[in-house]
Design a protein around this motif. Structure first.
Motif, PDB file in Angstrom:
ATOM      1  N   GLU A  94       0.870  -1.161   0.185  1.00  7.53           N
ATOM      2  CA  GLU A  94       0.169   0.121  -0.198  1.00  7.53           C
ATOM      3  C   GLU A  94       0.960   1.359   0.008  1.00  7.53           C
ATOM      4  OE1 GLU A  94      -2.823  -2.844   0.595  1.00  7.53           O
ATOM      5  OE2 GLU A  94      -1.244  -2.690   1.983  1.00  7.53           O
ATOM      6  N   TRP A 112     -10.215  14.800  -0.194  1.00  6.92           N
ATOM      7  CA  TRP A 112      -9.841  13.592   0.509  1.00  6.92           C
ATOM      8  C   TRP A 112      -8.625  12.982  -0.158  1.00  6.92           C
ATOM      9  CZ3 TRP A 112     -13.021   8.458   0.588  1.00  6.92           C
ATOM     10  CH2 TRP A 112     -12.453   7.511   1.628  1.00  6.92           C
ATOM     11  N   THR A 113      -8.724  12.789  -1.628  1.00  8.69           N
ATOM     12  CA  THR A 113      -7.703  12.338  -2.471  1.00  8.69           C
ATOM     13  C   THR A 113      -6.371  13.285  -2.538  1.00  8.69           C
ATOM     14  OG1 THR A 113      -9.148  11.331  -3.793  1.00  8.69           O
ATOM     15  CG2 THR A 113      -6.952  11.784  -4.623  1.00  8.69           C
ATOM     16  N   LEU A 141      -0.869   4.865   3.971  1.00  9.58           N
ATOM     17  CA  LEU A 141      -2.630   4.594   3.739  1.00  9.58           C
ATOM     18  C   LEU A 141      -2.621   2.936   4.231  1.00  9.58           C
ATOM     19  CD1 LEU A 141      -4.637   6.297   2.631  1.00  9.58           C
ATOM     20  CD2 LEU A 141      -4.149   5.480   0.428  1.00  9.58           C
ATOM     21  N   ARG A 174      -5.008  12.301   1.502  1.00  7.84           N
ATOM     22  CA  ARG A 174      -4.459  11.149   1.878  1.00  7.84           C
ATOM     23  C   ARG A 174      -3.878  10.269   0.907  1.00  7.84           C
ATOM     24  NH1 ARG A 174      -3.344   9.968   6.286  1.00  7.84           N
ATOM     25  NH2 ARG A 174      -4.259   7.901   6.046  1.00  7.84           N
ATOM     26  N   GLU A 181      -8.497   1.889   3.564  1.00  5.13           N
ATOM     27  CA  GLU A 181      -8.950   3.408   3.198  1.00  5.13           C
ATOM     28  C   GLU A 181      -8.385   3.643   1.537  1.00  5.13           C
ATOM     29  OE1 GLU A 181      -7.598   8.021   4.400  1.00  5.13           O
ATOM     30  OE2 GLU A 181      -6.696   6.373   5.357  1.00  5.13           O
ATOM     31  N   ALA A 210     -11.254   2.232  -0.228  1.00  4.61           N
ATOM     32  CA  ALA A 210     -12.429   3.403   0.035  1.00  4.61           C
ATOM     33  C   ALA A 210     -12.082   4.349  -0.950  1.00  4.61           C
ATOM     34  CB  ALA A 210     -12.468   3.734   1.320  1.00  4.61           C
ATOM     35  N   ILE A 211     -10.831   5.026  -1.020  1.00  8.20           N
ATOM     36  CA  ILE A 211     -10.634   6.259  -1.986  1.00  8.20           C
ATOM     37  C   ILE A 211     -10.754   5.824  -3.366  1.00  8.20           C
ATOM     38  CG2 ILE A 211      -8.875   7.460  -2.910  1.00  8.20           C
ATOM     39  CD1 ILE A 211      -7.745   7.895  -0.046  1.00  8.20           C
TER      40      ILE A 211
END
Length: 410
Positions: free
Chosen positions: A7, A186-187, A11, A190, A15, A18-19
């Motif tokens: 990952e 969010w992108t 992250l 994160r 998550e 989810a993204i």
């Protein structure tokens, strides 16, 4: 090619899924939230013909498909994150512009531009996953992404219905703009860059042409891409005609979003089942079986509708539930099989596959959706024909050896 890392950055796996799912869900929202409002848009903008209202979806599909040919190669040169956020900004601005359009032509233009922005979310979401994973692991992750992503088709029609019950259809575009802005924030905060500088390709016409040649010249990638294209054409055609079938044929009225959500939920269940089974049984065995089941059931649907007239609603819903379950076993696996040979050009590869899937599938969907004549028989015939073509393409890709795993972990 082995995955670069498990990952990115700090992250976690959940998550990351989810993204990626939220990025892909922006596309589903842009399609499915419109369905309950198509009659309202038509009445407001003077579009009397019901089939012509489907062009609100077609314009989006065309922009979405064509722009992937730009975002993919650009992301192989510049990395994934900057092009992704650029596309999301275009999505937000186009959705906002749609709230003030004076007529149907301008609405179609706004939808075309919105599709251009959304293209970045599709092509780069898949490229990011391919940056990190390969083989059955990629199929597992994509299945989990699809499972989360399928929340959008479940919720979006109900959200669209709720909006038009309390406000006019323009607020649907406000909802989309806000949803994309939140996902972009969010992108940006994160999601780290997943394509290191040493793996980036120089951007030139020659390099892009060579990458396209690699995709089209690879039998497995190209044939599976075409197979995805025709099967998605059936789905796009059904989506375009869904409001006319559920409301016009079966008189479901405001219950249309609930029924649409139920069928979409079956696809989510199928994606979850695929994520649990693909490591044990392999992508080929699961997807080939699902495609054959899809073909047989489509033929049954067509014969029942053509010979006996409109079938009872419970039987129709049962047929659609099983068809969508099969579809869930096709999409993620075919995408992973098509992407597997393209690790070195994941962005361009994802773009070419997405272009074929969306533009070609969108045009096939127009043909199927526009064939609606007050009965579902033409749509059922479209499902059967595309599944026959898809099976032939898979047979070419596999040299006639269906269900057989190769030496690679796919």
């Amino acid at each position: 090619m082995a995955p670069v890392q498990e990952e990115p950055g700090g992250l976690g796996r959940a998550e990351l899924i989810a993204i990626i799912a939220s990025l892909m869900a922006l596309n589903a929202v842009a399609i499915d939230i419109m369905l309950p409002a198509l009659p309202n848009m038509g009445d407001s903008l003077g579009v009397a013909d019901e089939n012509s209202r489907q062009y609100v979806l077609t314009a989006y599909f065309l922009g979405f498909g064509i722009a992937q040919l730009v975002f993919g190669p650009v992301s192989d040169r510049l990395g994934r994150k900057a092009p992704l956020l650029t596309g999301m900004s275009i999505y937000v601005l186009a959705a906002a512009a749609a709230t003030v359009v004076p007529d149907f032509g301008w609405l179609l233009l706004a939808r075309f531009i919105q599709g251009i922005g959304a293209a970045a979310t599709r092509v780069l979401a898949i490229a990011i996953v391919r940056d990190l994973y390969g083989g059955r692991r990629m199929a597992e992750i994509m299945s989990l992404v699809m499972m989360v992503f399928m929340v959008a088709p479940v919720v979006a029609p109900a959200a669209g219905q709720a909006i038009i019950l309390v406000a006019d259809w323009h607020w649907i575009f406000v909802f989309m703009a806000v949803a994309c802005a939140i996902a972009a924030l969010w992108t940006a905060v994160r999601l780290p860059e997943t394509l290191p500088a040493e793996r980036r390709s120089p951007f030139s016409v020659r390099t892009v042409a060579q990458a396209f040649s690699s995709v089209i010249g690879n039998r497995i990638s190209f044939c599976y891409a075409l197979a995805i294209m025709v099967v998605f054409g059936a789905l796009f055609g059904f989506i375009g005609a869904a409001q006319q079938i559920y409301v016009g044929m079966y008189d479901l009225g405001i219950w249309f979003p609930a029924v649409f959500a139920l069928i979409a939920g079956i696809m989510a269940l199928s994606s979850f089942a695929n994520s649990r089974l693909v490591g044990r049984h392999g992508m080929r065995r699961l997807s080939h079986g699902a495609l054959i089941g899809f073909l047989i059931l489509s033929l049954i649907w067509y014969l029942a509708s053509a010979l006996a007239g409109p079938i009872p609603l419970p039987v129709f819903l049962g047929l659609m539930a099983v068809l969508m379950f099969f579809f869930g076993g096709i999409g993620a696996n075919f995408n992973a099989l098509a992407m597997e040979p393209l690790g070195e050009i994941a962005g361009t590869g994802s773009a070419v596959l997405g272009f074929l899937q969306t533009t070609g599938g969108g045009l096939i969907g127009v043909w199927i959706g526009q064939s609606f004549d007050g009965t579902d028989a033409p749509v059922a015939m479209g499902f059967f024909l595309v599944s026959v073509v898809a099976l032939a393409l898979v047979a070419v890709a596999e040299r006639g050896r269906l269900f057989q795993a190769h030496n690679s972990p796919v």
